[in-house]
Design an enzyme around this catalytic site. Structure first.
Site, PDB file in Angstrom:
ATOM      1  N   ASP A   8       0.873  -1.168   0.000  1.00 56.92           N
ATOM      2  CA  ASP A   8       0.000   0.000   0.000  1.00 56.92           C
ATOM      3  C   ASP A   8       0.916   1.226   0.000  1.00 56.92           C
ATOM      4  O   ASP A   8       2.109   1.114   0.295  1.00 56.92           O
ATOM      5  CB  ASP A   8      -0.886  -0.048   1.254  1.00 56.92           C
ATOM      6  CG  ASP A   8      -1.726   1.197   1.416  1.00 56.92           C
ATOM      7  OD1 ASP A   8      -2.366   1.598   0.426  1.00 56.92           O
ATOM      8  OD2 ASP A   8      -1.744   1.775   2.521  1.00 56.92           O
ATOM      9  N   LEU A   9       0.378   2.381  -0.340  1.00 57.28           N
ATOM     10  CA  LEU A   9       1.209   3.599  -0.399  1.00 57.28           C
ATOM     11  C   LEU A   9       1.050   4.481   0.847  1.00 57.28           C
ATOM     12  O   LEU A   9       1.969   4.608   1.657  1.00 57.28           O
ATOM     13  CB  LEU A   9       0.847   4.409  -1.653  1.00 57.28           C
ATOM     14  CG  LEU A   9       1.577   5.743  -1.791  1.00 57.28           C
ATOM     15  CD1 LEU A   9       3.055   5.536  -2.116  1.00 57.28           C
ATOM     16  CD2 LEU A   9       0.919   6.609  -2.868  1.00 57.28           C
ATOM     17  N   ASP A  10      -0.143   5.086   0.955  1.00 59.69           N
ATOM     18  CA  ASP A  10      -0.383   6.065   2.018  1.00 59.69           C
ATOM     19  C   ASP A  10      -0.329   5.414   3.393  1.00 59.69           C
ATOM     20  O   ASP A  10      -1.114   4.512   3.682  1.00 59.69           O
ATOM     21  CB  ASP A  10      -1.757   6.731   1.829  1.00 59.69           C
ATOM     22  CG  ASP A  10      -1.842   7.519   0.532  1.00 59.69           C
ATOM     23  OD1 ASP A  10      -0.922   8.294   0.252  1.00 59.69           O
ATOM     24  OD2 ASP A  10      -2.846   7.362  -0.195  1.00 59.69           O
ATOM     25  N   THR A  16       1.739   9.993   4.269  1.00 60.63           N
ATOM     26  CA  THR A  16       0.714  10.869   3.698  1.00 60.63           C
ATOM     27  C   THR A  16      -0.647  10.718   4.372  1.00 60.63           C
ATOM     28  O   THR A  16      -1.535  11.534   4.122  1.00 60.63           O
ATOM     29  CB  THR A  16       0.532  10.576   2.191  1.00 60.63           C
ATOM     30  OG1 THR A  16       0.582   9.161   2.029  1.00 60.63           O
ATOM     31  CG2 THR A  16       1.618  11.239   1.367  1.00 60.63           C
ATOM     32  N   LYS A  44      -9.102   5.493   6.171  1.00 64.81           N
ATOM     33  CA  LYS A  44      -7.831   4.993   5.658  1.00 64.81           C
ATOM     34  C   LYS A  44      -8.055   3.845   4.677  1.00 64.81           C
ATOM     35  O   LYS A  44      -8.816   2.921   4.961  1.00 64.81           O
ATOM     36  CB  LYS A  44      -6.925   4.525   6.802  1.00 64.81           C
ATOM     37  CG  LYS A  44      -6.348   5.687   7.600  1.00 64.81           C
ATOM     38  CD  LYS A  44      -5.322   5.199   8.609  1.00 64.81           C
ATOM     39  CE  LYS A  44      -4.809   6.358   9.445  1.00 64.81           C
ATOM     40  NZ  LYS A  44      -3.932   5.879  10.533  1.00 64.81           N
ATOM     41  N   ARG A  48     -11.558   8.027  -2.525  1.00 67.59           N
ATOM     42  CA  ARG A  48     -11.957   9.425  -2.316  1.00 67.59           C
ATOM     43  C   ARG A  48     -13.486   9.552  -2.221  1.00 67.59           C
ATOM     44  O   ARG A  48     -14.019  10.203  -1.330  1.00 67.59           O
ATOM     45  CB  ARG A  48     -11.423  10.280  -3.464  1.00 67.59           C
ATOM     46  CG  ARG A  48     -11.290  11.733  -3.115  1.00 67.59           C
ATOM     47  CD  ARG A  48     -10.739  12.522  -4.298  1.00 67.59           C
ATOM     48  NE  ARG A  48      -9.433  12.049  -4.756  1.00 67.59           N
ATOM     49  CZ  ARG A  48      -8.844  12.464  -5.873  1.00 67.59           C
ATOM     50  NH1 ARG A  48      -9.434  13.360  -6.641  1.00 67.59           N
ATOM     51  NH2 ARG A  48      -7.662  11.990  -6.230  1.00 67.59           N
ATOM     52  N   SER A 113      -2.597   0.578  -4.358  1.00 65.28           N
ATOM     53  CA  SER A 113      -3.094   1.749  -3.620  1.00 65.28           C
ATOM     54  C   SER A 113      -4.444   2.203  -4.135  1.00 65.28           C
ATOM     55  O   SER A 113      -4.740   2.081  -5.323  1.00 65.28           O
ATOM     56  CB  SER A 113      -2.087   2.894  -3.772  1.00 65.28           C
ATOM     57  OG  SER A 113      -2.645   4.113  -3.329  1.00 65.28           O
ATOM     58  N   ALA A 114      -5.248   2.763  -3.237  1.00 66.01           N
ATOM     59  CA  ALA A 114      -6.542   3.324  -3.639  1.00 66.01           C
ATOM     60  C   ALA A 114      -6.392   4.724  -4.221  1.00 66.01           C
ATOM     61  O   ALA A 114      -7.322   5.271  -4.804  1.00 66.01           O
ATOM     62  CB  ALA A 114      -7.468   3.392  -2.426  1.00 66.01           C
ATOM     63  N   SER A 115      -5.208   5.300  -4.089  1.00 65.66           N
ATOM     64  CA  SER A 115      -5.032   6.710  -4.449  1.00 65.66           C
ATOM     65  C   SER A 115      -4.858   6.946  -5.937  1.00 65.66           C
ATOM     66  O   SER A 115      -4.138   6.216  -6.616  1.00 65.66           O
ATOM     67  CB  SER A 115      -3.816   7.280  -3.721  1.00 65.66           C
ATOM     68  OG  SER A 115      -3.561   8.588  -4.171  1.00 65.66           O
ATOM     69  N   LYS A 144     -11.189  -0.784  -1.595  1.00 65.89           N
ATOM     70  CA  LYS A 144     -10.891  -1.689  -0.476  1.00 65.89           C
ATOM     71  C   LYS A 144     -12.005  -1.526   0.561  1.00 65.89           C
ATOM     72  O   LYS A 144     -12.459  -0.412   0.742  1.00 65.89           O
ATOM     73  CB  LYS A 144      -9.539  -1.315   0.178  1.00 65.89           C
ATOM     74  CG  LYS A 144      -8.328  -1.464  -0.732  1.00 65.89           C
ATOM     75  CD  LYS A 144      -7.079  -0.876  -0.063  1.00 65.89           C
ATOM     76  CE  LYS A 144      -5.898  -0.853  -1.030  1.00 65.89           C
ATOM     77  NZ  LYS A 144      -4.712  -0.177  -0.481  1.00 65.89           N
ATOM     78  N   GLU A 168       0.006  -3.310   4.655  1.00 68.57           N
ATOM     79  CA  GLU A 168      -1.127  -2.375   4.760  1.00 68.57           C
ATOM     80  C   GLU A 168      -1.176  -1.673   6.109  1.00 68.57           C
ATOM     81  O   GLU A 168      -0.909  -2.289   7.136  1.00 68.57           O
ATOM     82  CB  GLU A 168      -2.437  -3.160   4.623  1.00 68.57           C
ATOM     83  CG  GLU A 168      -3.101  -3.062   3.274  1.00 68.57           C
ATOM     84  CD  GLU A 168      -3.644  -1.681   2.953  1.00 68.57           C
ATOM     85  OE1 GLU A 168      -3.719  -0.824   3.846  1.00 68.57           O
ATOM     86  OE2 GLU A 168      -3.978  -1.461   1.786  1.00 68.57           O
ATOM     87  N   ASP A 169      -1.553  -0.407   6.110  1.00 64.86           N
ATOM     88  CA  ASP A 169      -1.745   0.303   7.378  1.00 64.86           C
ATOM     89  C   ASP A 169      -3.221   0.473   7.725  1.00 64.86           C
ATOM     90  O   ASP A 169      -3.548   0.976   8.796  1.00 64.86           O
ATOM     91  CB  ASP A 169      -1.107   1.702   7.331  1.00 64.86           C
ATOM     92  CG  ASP A 169      -1.879   2.644   6.425  1.00 64.86           C
ATOM     93  OD1 ASP A 169      -2.240   2.216   5.313  1.00 64.86           O
ATOM     94  OD2 ASP A 169      -2.142   3.791   6.828  1.00 64.86           O
TER      95      ASP A 169
HETATM   96  C1  BG6 Z   1      -5.794   5.728   0.193  1.00 65.59           C
HETATM   97  C2  BG6 Z   1      -5.838   6.545   1.457  1.00 65.59           C
HETATM   98  O1  BG6 Z   1      -4.501   5.231   0.009  1.00 65.59           O
HETATM   99  O2  BG6 Z   1      -6.149   6.518  -0.930  1.00 65.59           O
HETATM  100  C3  BG6 Z   1      -7.195   7.212   1.609  1.00 65.59           C
HETATM  101  O3  BG6 Z   1      -5.569   5.727   2.565  1.00 65.59           O
HETATM  102  C4  BG6 Z   1      -7.521   8.001   0.365  1.00 65.59           C
HETATM  103  O4  BG6 Z   1      -7.187   8.036   2.745  1.00 65.59           O
HETATM  104  C5  BG6 Z   1      -7.442   7.101  -0.863  1.00 65.59           C
HETATM  105  O5  BG6 Z   1      -8.823   8.564   0.452  1.00 65.59           O
HETATM  106  C6  BG6 Z   1      -7.726   7.850  -2.162  1.00 65.59           C
HETATM  107  O6  BG6 Z   1      -6.678   8.745  -2.389  1.00 65.59           O
HETATM  108  P1  BG6 Z   1      -6.690   9.937  -3.425  1.00 65.59           P
HETATM  109  O7  BG6 Z   1      -5.277  10.439  -3.375  1.00 65.59           O
HETATM  110  O8  BG6 Z   1      -7.047   9.371  -4.760  1.00 65.59           O
HETATM  111  O9  BG6 Z   1      -7.692  10.928  -2.957  1.00 65.59           O
HETATM  112 MG    MG Z   2      -2.786   3.171   3.549  1.00 65.39          MG
END
Ligand code: BG6
Ligand code: MG
Length: 217
Positions: A8-10, A16, A44, A48, A113-115, A144, A168-169
């Site tokens: 995972d990233l964040d 972050t 977490k 988004r 990552s979900a980001s 997730k 994963e955190d």
């Molecule tokens: C996850 C974070 O990695 O990404 C969440 O833990 C975040 O907090 C999600 O909402 C989506 O990220 P982003 O950067 O696309 O808004």
């Molecule tokens: Mg995370």
């Protein structure tokens, strides 16, 4: 058999999670909603869209679709103001050491990552090139704890789910790994991540012996 390591990233690779928290809190407060750090655990690992849905539910708010899009954009702009200032110093302790150990031992490495900002963040902290594949919020439709992001990473690395190890955190991410029948390694507090197969406070506690055991399992 062949293993794959999915990160995972964040909150795992970079610190972050605190910026997501600050940006969501500011956004929520601007519409008269507040939430605690305990509630923040539920944000977490979550996408988004899902994060804003939760915040609105906590505040009993219902808004139009246009407003929803606007609030998501505001949050992301604020979040990016933190991201733009990032550099290698924000890589969490021993992450680079662990990645380099896996690379030296010819282990495939993925980001899961979900980001939607994942690629940009990895470039900012100069870790982009260490990953064999990246699956992020732009590549998946299910958030997730749905295991889509990890299953996609496994497929891209040609690895069976049972041979994947996920770091994963978030509780949502640990659940996703478990649902995918992968080995889950929680990075954070044991009380939050008790569903994980293993839990460490951070990567300074993850020994190369432990990694070797996983590789040779
Ligand atoms: C996850 C974070 O990695 O990404 C969440 O833990 C975040 O907090 C999600 O909402 C989506 O990220 P982003 O950067 O696309 O808004
Ligand atoms: Mg995370």
């Amino acid at each position: 058999s062949k293993k794959a390591f999915i990160f995972d990233l964040d909150g795992v690779i970079v610190d972050t999670a605190k910026y997501h928290f600050l940006a969501w809190k500011k956004l929520a407060n601007s519409i008269g909603v507040d939430f605690s750090e305990v509630q923040n655990e539920q944000l977490k690992g979550v996408s988004r869209v899902k994060s804003l849905e939760k915040i609105l539910a906590w505040g009993n708010k219902s808004i139009s679709e246009d407003e929803f899009m606007e609030l998501m954009a505001l949050k992301n702009d604020d979040y990016l103001s933190y991201i733009n200032k990032m550099d290698e110093n924000e890589i969490l302790p021993d992450v680079t050491k662990i990645l380099d150990f896996l690379i030296q031992n010819n282990q495939p490495i993925a980001l899961g990552s979900a980001s939607k900002n994942a690629r940009e963040i990895l470039k900012k902290v100069n870790l982009f090139k260490k990953f064999d594949t990246i699956v992020d919020g732009n590549d998946v439709t299910k958030a997730k704890p749905n295991p889509e992001v990890f299953l996609k990473a496994a497929k891209q690395l040609n690895c069976l789910p049972k041979d994947c190890i996920v770091f994963e955190d978030s509780l949502a991410g640990v659940k996703a790994a478990n649902i995918a029948s992968m080995i889950s390694v929680g990075i954070g507090e044991k009380s939050v991540l008790k569903e994980a197969d293993y839990v460490f406070n951070d990567f300074t506690e993850v020994s190369t012996e432990f990694l070797k055991e996983l590789i040779n399992k």
